[in-house]
Scaffold this motif. Structure first.
Motif, mmCIF file in Angstrom:
data_model
loop_
_atom_site.group_PDB
_atom_site.id
_atom_site.type_symbol
_atom_site.label_atom_id
_atom_site.label_comp_id
_atom_site.label_asym_id
_atom_site.label_seq_id
_atom_site.Cartn_x
_atom_site.Cartn_y
_atom_site.Cartn_z
ATOM 1 N N ALA A 102 0.834 -1.203 0.000
ATOM 2 C CA ALA A 102 0.000 0.000 0.000
ATOM 3 C C ALA A 102 0.869 1.255 0.000
ATOM 4 N N LEU A 103 1.955 1.239 0.777
ATOM 5 C CA LEU A 103 2.852 2.398 0.809
ATOM 6 C C LEU A 103 3.550 2.599 -0.537
ATOM 7 N N ALA A 104 3.912 1.513 -1.192
ATOM 8 C CA ALA A 104 4.540 1.626 -2.516
ATOM 9 C C ALA A 104 3.564 2.228 -3.509
ATOM 10 N N SER A 105 2.327 1.809 -3.433
ATOM 11 C CA SER A 105 1.291 2.363 -4.316
ATOM 12 C C SER A 105 1.074 3.851 -4.036
ATOM 13 N N LEU A 106 1.068 4.222 -2.756
ATOM 14 C CA LEU A 106 0.901 5.628 -2.393
ATOM 15 C C LEU A 106 2.111 6.465 -2.844
ATOM 16 N N ASP A 107 3.309 5.877 -2.774
ATOM 17 C CA ASP A 107 4.504 6.595 -3.263
ATOM 18 C C ASP A 107 4.376 6.906 -4.757
ATOM 19 N N GLN A 108 3.835 5.971 -5.512
ATOM 20 C CA GLN A 108 3.625 6.219 -6.949
ATOM 21 C C GLN A 108 2.616 7.354 -7.162
ATOM 22 N N GLU A 109 1.587 7.371 -6.344
ATOM 23 C CA GLU A 109 0.596 8.457 -6.463
ATOM 24 C C GLU A 109 1.206 9.807 -6.088
ATOM 25 N N VAL A 110 2.055 9.836 -5.061
ATOM 26 C CA VAL A 110 2.731 11.076 -4.673
ATOM 27 C C VAL A 110 3.597 11.571 -5.831
ATOM 28 N N ASN A 111 4.349 10.665 -6.451
ATOM 29 C CA ASN A 111 5.209 11.050 -7.587
ATOM 30 C C ASN A 111 4.378 11.605 -8.747
ATOM 31 N N LYS A 112 3.244 10.987 -9.002
ATOM 32 C CA LYS A 112 2.365 11.455 -10.086
ATOM 33 C C LYS A 112 1.805 12.842 -9.764
ATOM 34 N N ALA A 113 1.369 13.056 -8.528
ATOM 35 C CA ALA A 113 0.821 14.359 -8.129
ATOM 36 C C ALA A 113 1.910 15.437 -8.169
ATOM 37 N N TYR A 114 3.145 15.084 -7.818
ATOM 38 C CA TYR A 114 4.266 16.028 -7.879
ATOM 39 C C TYR A 114 4.520 16.445 -9.331
ATOM 40 N N ALA A 115 4.518 15.479 -10.237
ATOM 41 C CA ALA A 115 4.719 15.774 -11.663
ATOM 42 C C ALA A 115 3.578 16.649 -12.190
ATOM 43 N N GLU A 116 2.345 16.387 -11.752
ATOM 44 C CA GLU A 116 1.202 17.201 -12.181
ATOM 45 C C GLU A 116 1.357 18.650 -11.699
ATOM 46 N N ALA A 117 1.853 18.815 -10.474
ATOM 47 C CA ALA A 117 2.040 20.164 -9.936
ATOM 48 C C ALA A 117 3.108 20.912 -10.739
ATOM 49 N N LEU A 118 4.177 20.231 -11.080
ATOM 50 C CA LEU A 118 5.228 20.865 -11.896
ATOM 51 C C LEU A 118 4.691 21.226 -13.278
ATOM 52 N N ASN A 119 3.940 20.306 -13.885
ATOM 53 C CA ASN A 119 3.389 20.550 -15.223
ATOM 54 C C ASN A 119 2.344 21.673 -15.212
ATOM 55 N N ALA A 120 1.717 21.893 -14.061
ATOM 56 C CA ALA A 120 0.708 22.951 -13.962
ATOM 57 C C ALA A 120 1.355 24.325 -13.794
ATOM 58 N N GLY A 121 2.672 24.339 -13.637
ATOM 59 C CA GLY A 121 3.368 25.616 -13.549
ATOM 60 C C GLY A 121 3.789 26.021 -12.154
ATOM 61 N N ALA A 122 3.774 25.117 -11.188
ATOM 62 C CA ALA A 122 4.240 25.444 -9.841
ATOM 63 C C ALA A 122 5.733 25.753 -9.909
ATOM 64 N N PRO A 123 6.220 26.710 -9.132
ATOM 65 C CA PRO A 123 7.645 27.043 -9.146
ATOM 66 C C PRO A 123 8.481 25.831 -8.713
ATOM 67 N N VAL A 124 9.476 25.507 -9.517
ATOM 68 C CA VAL A 124 10.269 24.288 -9.315
ATOM 69 C C VAL A 124 11.054 24.344 -8.009
ATOM 70 N N GLY A 125 11.740 25.428 -7.735
ATOM 71 C CA GLY A 125 12.593 25.534 -6.547
ATOM 72 C C GLY A 125 11.854 25.261 -5.250
ATOM 73 N N PRO A 126 10.830 26.061 -4.935
ATOM 74 C CA PRO A 126 10.130 25.838 -3.668
ATOM 75 C C PRO A 126 9.441 24.475 -3.601
ATOM 76 N N LEU A 127 8.928 24.011 -4.742
ATOM 77 C CA LEU A 127 8.234 22.714 -4.743
ATOM 78 C C LEU A 127 9.213 21.572 -4.487
ATOM 79 N N SER A 128 10.398 21.620 -5.096
ATOM 80 C CA SER A 128 11.373 20.536 -4.899
ATOM 81 C C SER A 128 11.922 20.549 -3.472
ATOM 82 N N VAL A 129 12.123 21.742 -2.875
ATOM 83 C CA VAL A 129 12.578 21.812 -1.480
ATOM 84 C C VAL A 129 11.517 21.217 -0.557
#
Length: 176
Positions: A102-129
């Motif tokens: 379940a945690l591995a599946s949730l990690d994949q969802e977190v990675n997908k949501a992070y990529a969506e936030a970057l693609n939506a134009g969120a500032p890279v620096g603060p988001l990656s920190v």
């Protein structure tokens, strides 16, 4: 008859047999048996050749042993209740395995949501920190309280999706 005084004298050294010359001492490299007495008046014959064994050929190196094909080891049989595991232990193991999945599946969802936030134009620096500090916190929580790790992951997914949605709404229409 022999007198007793004659018996007390030292024995005389016998002279060589008539017709035989004195025996020579054998050379140092020949055994004593190879020297023969030479009759007197006859020329000395060639000495008999000494039999010398031929050198033994060097032993051939041993042949390598043929490797027997060894079948691969069979996987160990799964442990059963008869081998000392209680049903409670088996249930705990299954729960831990399910939690890891379940945690591995949730990690994949977190990675997908992070990529969506970057693609939506969120500032890279603060988001990656923020993502790096979240990963550190996630790892600590997994070690200390694995049950809470799922809740933490779900909260991060919701946060990243919110960032993606707010940045997508802030984008002017037609720039995408």
């Amino acid at each position: 008859a022999a007198t007793p005084a004659a018996d007390m004298t030292a024995p005389s050294i016998a002279a060589p047999a008539p017709g035989l010359a004195e025996q020579a001492t054998p050379p140092a490299n020949e055994p004593a048996a190879a020297v023969e007495a030479v009759p007197a008046g006859e020329p000395a014959a060639e000495p008999a050749p000494v039999a010398v064994r031929p050198a033994q050929p060097a032993a051939a190196p041993p042949k390598p042993l043929a490797r027997a094909s060894v079948p691969p080891k069979a996987a160990p049989a799964p442990r059963t209740l008869a081998k000392g595991r209680s049903s409670a232990q088996a249930a705990a193991d299954r729960a831990a395995t399910d939690r890891v999945s379940a945690l591995a599946s949730l990690d994949q969802e977190v990675n997908k949501a992070y990529a969506e936030a970057l693609n939506a134009g969120a500032p890279v620096g603060p988001l990656s920190v923020a993502q790096e500090s979240w990963i550190i916190r996630r790892d600590r929580v997994r070690r200390e309280d694995p049950d809470m790790a799922e809740d933490l992951a779900r909260a991060r997914i919701a946060e990243l999706r919110g960032i993606a949605a707010s940045n997508a709404a802030a984008e002017p229409q037609g720039t995408r």
